[in-house]
Design a protein around this motif. Sequence first.
Motif, PDB file in Angstrom:
ATOM      1  N   PRO A  79      41.360  47.725  44.118  1.00 26.24           N
ATOM      2  CA  PRO A  79      41.526  46.718  45.158  1.00 26.24           C
ATOM      3  C   PRO A  79      42.373  47.203  46.336  1.00 26.24           C
ATOM      4  O   PRO A  79      42.224  46.712  47.454  1.00 26.24           O
ATOM      5  CB  PRO A  79      42.230  45.561  44.449  1.00 26.24           C
ATOM      6  CG  PRO A  79      42.037  45.796  43.007  1.00 26.24           C
ATOM      7  CD  PRO A  79      41.845  47.266  42.828  1.00 26.24           C
ATOM      8  N   ALA A  80      43.245  48.177  46.115  1.00 28.76           N
ATOM      9  CA  ALA A  80      44.086  48.697  47.197  1.00 28.76           C
ATOM     10  C   ALA A  80      43.251  49.383  48.270  1.00 28.76           C
ATOM     11  O   ALA A  80      43.681  49.508  49.410  1.00 28.76           O
ATOM     12  CB  ALA A  80      45.123  49.663  46.636  1.00 28.76           C
ATOM     13  N   ILE A  88      38.566  37.382  50.877  1.00 30.37           N
ATOM     14  CA  ILE A  88      38.717  37.456  49.422  1.00 30.37           C
ATOM     15  C   ILE A  88      37.543  38.222  48.815  1.00 30.37           C
ATOM     16  O   ILE A  88      36.396  37.820  48.956  1.00 30.37           O
ATOM     17  CB  ILE A  88      38.812  36.049  48.809  1.00 30.37           C
ATOM     18  CG1 ILE A  88      40.017  35.302  49.380  1.00 30.37           C
ATOM     19  CG2 ILE A  88      38.888  36.131  47.283  1.00 30.37           C
ATOM     20  CD1 ILE A  88      40.065  33.832  49.002  1.00 30.37           C
ATOM     21  N   TYR A  89      37.889  39.316  48.149  1.00 28.10           N
ATOM     22  CA  TYR A  89      36.924  40.125  47.413  1.00 28.10           C
ATOM     23  C   TYR A  89      37.542  40.470  46.061  1.00 28.10           C
ATOM     24  O   TYR A  89      38.676  40.094  45.763  1.00 28.10           O
ATOM     25  CB  TYR A  89      36.572  41.413  48.174  1.00 28.10           C
ATOM     26  CG  TYR A  89      35.893  41.170  49.506  1.00 28.10           C
ATOM     27  CD1 TYR A  89      34.551  40.802  49.565  1.00 28.10           C
ATOM     28  CD2 TYR A  89      36.599  41.306  50.693  1.00 28.10           C
ATOM     29  CE1 TYR A  89      33.929  40.573  50.780  1.00 28.10           C
ATOM     30  CE2 TYR A  89      35.981  41.074  51.915  1.00 28.10           C
ATOM     31  CZ  TYR A  89      34.646  40.709  51.947  1.00 28.10           C
ATOM     32  OH  TYR A  89      34.037  40.476  53.152  1.00 28.10           O
ATOM     33  N   PHE A  90      36.821  41.253  45.273  1.00 27.72           N
ATOM     34  CA  PHE A  90      37.303  41.686  43.960  1.00 27.72           C
ATOM     35  C   PHE A  90      38.700  42.297  44.086  1.00 27.72           C
ATOM     36  O   PHE A  90      38.952  43.123  44.951  1.00 27.72           O
ATOM     37  CB  PHE A  90      36.334  42.727  43.379  1.00 27.72           C
ATOM     38  CG  PHE A  90      36.726  43.207  42.013  1.00 27.72           C
ATOM     39  CD1 PHE A  90      36.338  42.515  40.887  1.00 27.72           C
ATOM     40  CD2 PHE A  90      37.490  44.350  41.851  1.00 27.72           C
ATOM     41  CE1 PHE A  90      36.695  42.955  39.622  1.00 27.72           C
ATOM     42  CE2 PHE A  90      37.853  44.798  40.595  1.00 27.72           C
ATOM     43  CZ  PHE A  90      37.446  44.089  39.479  1.00 27.72           C
ATOM     44  N   GLY A  91      39.617  41.857  43.234  1.00 30.54           N
ATOM     45  CA  GLY A  91      40.969  42.404  43.209  1.00 30.54           C
ATOM     46  C   GLY A  91      41.975  41.660  44.068  1.00 30.54           C
ATOM     47  O   GLY A  91      43.163  41.958  44.016  1.00 30.54           O
ATOM     48  N   ALA A  92      41.522  40.697  44.848  1.00 26.81           N
ATOM     49  CA  ALA A  92      42.438  39.953  45.721  1.00 26.81           C
ATOM     50  C   ALA A  92      43.308  39.006  44.904  1.00 26.81           C
ATOM     51  O   ALA A  92      42.859  38.424  43.921  1.00 26.81           O
ATOM     52  CB  ALA A  92      41.653  39.156  46.758  1.00 26.81           C
ATOM     53  N   THR A  93      44.552  38.864  45.336  1.00 22.94           N
ATOM     54  CA  THR A  93      45.434  37.845  44.792  1.00 22.94           C
ATOM     55  C   THR A  93      45.492  36.744  45.834  1.00 22.94           C
ATOM     56  O   THR A  93      45.869  36.987  46.986  1.00 22.94           O
ATOM     57  CB  THR A  93      46.833  38.411  44.506  1.00 22.94           C
ATOM     58  OG1 THR A  93      46.698  39.450  43.528  1.00 22.94           O
ATOM     59  CG2 THR A  93      47.771  37.340  43.967  1.00 22.94           C
ATOM     60  N   LEU A 108      41.436  37.880  41.301  1.00 32.70           N
ATOM     61  CA  LEU A 108      40.052  38.098  40.876  1.00 32.70           C
ATOM     62  C   LEU A 108      39.950  39.479  40.239  1.00 32.70           C
ATOM     63  O   LEU A 108      40.201  40.488  40.899  1.00 32.70           O
ATOM     64  CB  LEU A 108      39.101  38.016  42.069  1.00 32.70           C
ATOM     65  CG  LEU A 108      38.685  36.621  42.534  1.00 32.70           C
ATOM     66  CD1 LEU A 108      39.865  35.813  43.022  1.00 32.70           C
ATOM     67  CD2 LEU A 108      37.638  36.728  43.611  1.00 32.70           C
ATOM     68  N   VAL A 109      39.637  39.502  38.939  1.00 34.90           N
ATOM     69  CA  VAL A 109      39.579  40.758  38.189  1.00 34.90           C
ATOM     70  C   VAL A 109      38.269  40.831  37.404  1.00 34.90           C
ATOM     71  O   VAL A 109      37.478  39.894  37.409  1.00 34.90           O
ATOM     72  CB  VAL A 109      40.783  40.890  37.220  1.00 34.90           C
ATOM     73  CG1 VAL A 109      42.097  40.977  37.981  1.00 34.90           C
ATOM     74  CG2 VAL A 109      40.821  39.739  36.232  1.00 34.90           C
ATOM     75  N   GLY A 110      38.061  41.922  36.704  1.00 34.55           N
ATOM     76  CA  GLY A 110      36.869  42.110  35.882  1.00 34.55           C
ATOM     77  C   GLY A 110      36.854  41.194  34.676  1.00 34.55           C
ATOM     78  O   GLY A 110      37.888  40.660  34.263  1.00 34.55           O
ATOM     79  N   ILE A 154      45.879  29.841  51.525  1.00 30.79           N
ATOM     80  CA  ILE A 154      47.073  30.027  52.361  1.00 30.79           C
ATOM     81  C   ILE A 154      47.567  31.461  52.402  1.00 30.79           C
ATOM     82  O   ILE A 154      48.330  31.827  53.287  1.00 30.79           O
ATOM     83  CB  ILE A 154      48.217  29.062  51.951  1.00 30.79           C
ATOM     84  CG1 ILE A 154      48.627  29.244  50.494  1.00 30.79           C
ATOM     85  CG2 ILE A 154      47.817  27.625  52.224  1.00 30.79           C
ATOM     86  CD1 ILE A 154      49.832  28.416  50.079  1.00 30.79           C
ATOM     87  N   GLU A 155      47.111  32.290  51.433  1.00 30.63           N
ATOM     88  CA  GLU A 155      47.519  33.696  51.456  1.00 30.63           C
ATOM     89  C   GLU A 155      46.534  34.546  50.660  1.00 30.63           C
ATOM     90  O   GLU A 155      46.048  34.124  49.614  1.00 30.63           O
ATOM     91  CB  GLU A 155      48.928  33.869  50.882  1.00 30.63           C
ATOM     92  CG  GLU A 155      49.434  35.286  50.942  1.00 30.63           C
ATOM     93  CD  GLU A 155      50.805  35.459  50.284  1.00 30.63           C
ATOM     94  OE1 GLU A 155      51.437  36.482  50.580  1.00 30.63           O
ATOM     95  OE2 GLU A 155      51.224  34.610  49.482  1.00 30.63           O
ATOM     96  N   ILE A 156      46.263  35.748  51.173  1.00 27.55           N
ATOM     97  CA  ILE A 156      45.424  36.728  50.477  1.00 27.55           C
ATOM     98  C   ILE A 156      46.203  38.040  50.449  1.00 27.55           C
ATOM     99  O   ILE A 156      46.663  38.507  51.493  1.00 27.55           O
ATOM    100  CB  ILE A 156      44.086  36.956  51.216  1.00 27.55           C
ATOM    101  CG1 ILE A 156      43.310  35.641  51.314  1.00 27.55           C
ATOM    102  CG2 ILE A 156      43.259  38.033  50.505  1.00 27.55           C
ATOM    103  CD1 ILE A 156      42.103  35.723  52.224  1.00 27.55           C
ATOM    104  N   ARG A 157      46.372  38.599  49.250  1.00 24.51           N
ATOM    105  CA  ARG A 157      47.085  39.868  49.108  1.00 24.51           C
ATOM    106  C   ARG A 157      46.244  40.838  48.294  1.00 24.51           C
ATOM    107  O   ARG A 157      45.516  40.446  47.401  1.00 24.51           O
ATOM    108  CB  ARG A 157      48.426  39.667  48.374  1.00 24.51           C
ATOM    109  CG  ARG A 157      49.452  38.880  49.117  1.00 24.51           C
ATOM    110  CD  ARG A 157      50.801  38.834  48.364  1.00 24.51           C
ATOM    111  NE  ARG A 157      50.731  38.677  46.924  1.00 24.51           N
ATOM    112  CZ  ARG A 157      50.653  37.521  46.277  1.00 24.51           C
ATOM    113  NH1 ARG A 157      50.604  36.388  46.941  1.00 24.51           N
ATOM    114  NH2 ARG A 157      50.636  37.476  44.953  1.00 24.51           N
ATOM    115  N   TYR A 158      46.416  42.106  48.617  1.00 22.45           N
ATOM    116  CA  TYR A 158      45.836  43.189  47.832  1.00 22.45           C
ATOM    117  C   TYR A 158      46.959  44.135  47.470  1.00 22.45           C
ATOM    118  O   TYR A 158      47.939  44.255  48.218  1.00 22.45           O
ATOM    119  CB  TYR A 158      44.771  43.941  48.655  1.00 22.45           C
ATOM    120  CG  TYR A 158      43.488  43.180  48.813  1.00 22.45           C
ATOM    121  CD1 TYR A 158      42.473  43.281  47.872  1.00 22.45           C
ATOM    122  CD2 TYR A 158      43.290  42.330  49.907  1.00 22.45           C
ATOM    123  CE1 TYR A 158      41.296  42.562  48.018  1.00 22.45           C
ATOM    124  CE2 TYR A 158      42.118  41.618  50.047  1.00 22.45           C
ATOM    125  CZ  TYR A 158      41.121  41.739  49.104  1.00 22.45           C
ATOM    126  OH  TYR A 158      39.952  41.033  49.246  1.00 22.45           O
TER     127      TYR A 158
END
Length: 161
Positions: A79-80, A88-93, A108-110, A154-158
């Motif tokens: 995700p990095a 928002i895609y795979f791996g996003a918090t 979002l994980v496997g 409200i927030e998306i992090r990788y």
Amino acid sequence: MADRVNYITPQGYAALKAEYEKLFREERPALVETISWAAANGDRSENGDYIYGRKKLREIDRRLNFLSRRMKAAQIVDPAEQPDKNRIYFGATVTMVDEDDRERTVTLVGEDEAEASAGRISWISPMANALKRAAVGDCRTVRLPSGPKDYEIIEIRYPEA
């Protein structure tokens, strides 16, 4: 399950591999040794160590087979390295808030690494499907067993590279 790609994070793959190695290198050999000892004691029909050991060995072999298939089908996605970190895609918090101003954070994980109680949801879950490709400020409706619920992102992090 065989038709879909098994996306997994590097950490999730490492966890699968660690479980496989522990079962294959430690637990299975110890159990085989116990079964051999129990078999040498004579009558196997009433030998609890032998009967239980064989049953446990079948369970371990089944789990090893499952882990092997999942690792073989795995496609590791870091995700990095996500180029578009604004959606928002795979791996996003993702941190979101519902209509009652309750905040919720999910990653979002496997499928193999999902654990709802820890905030890790499968990338193919209904909630993840509703959130995919959303940006900060977007509102999404998630169809839950209790009924539809609206969330605002409200927030998306990788993770950092």
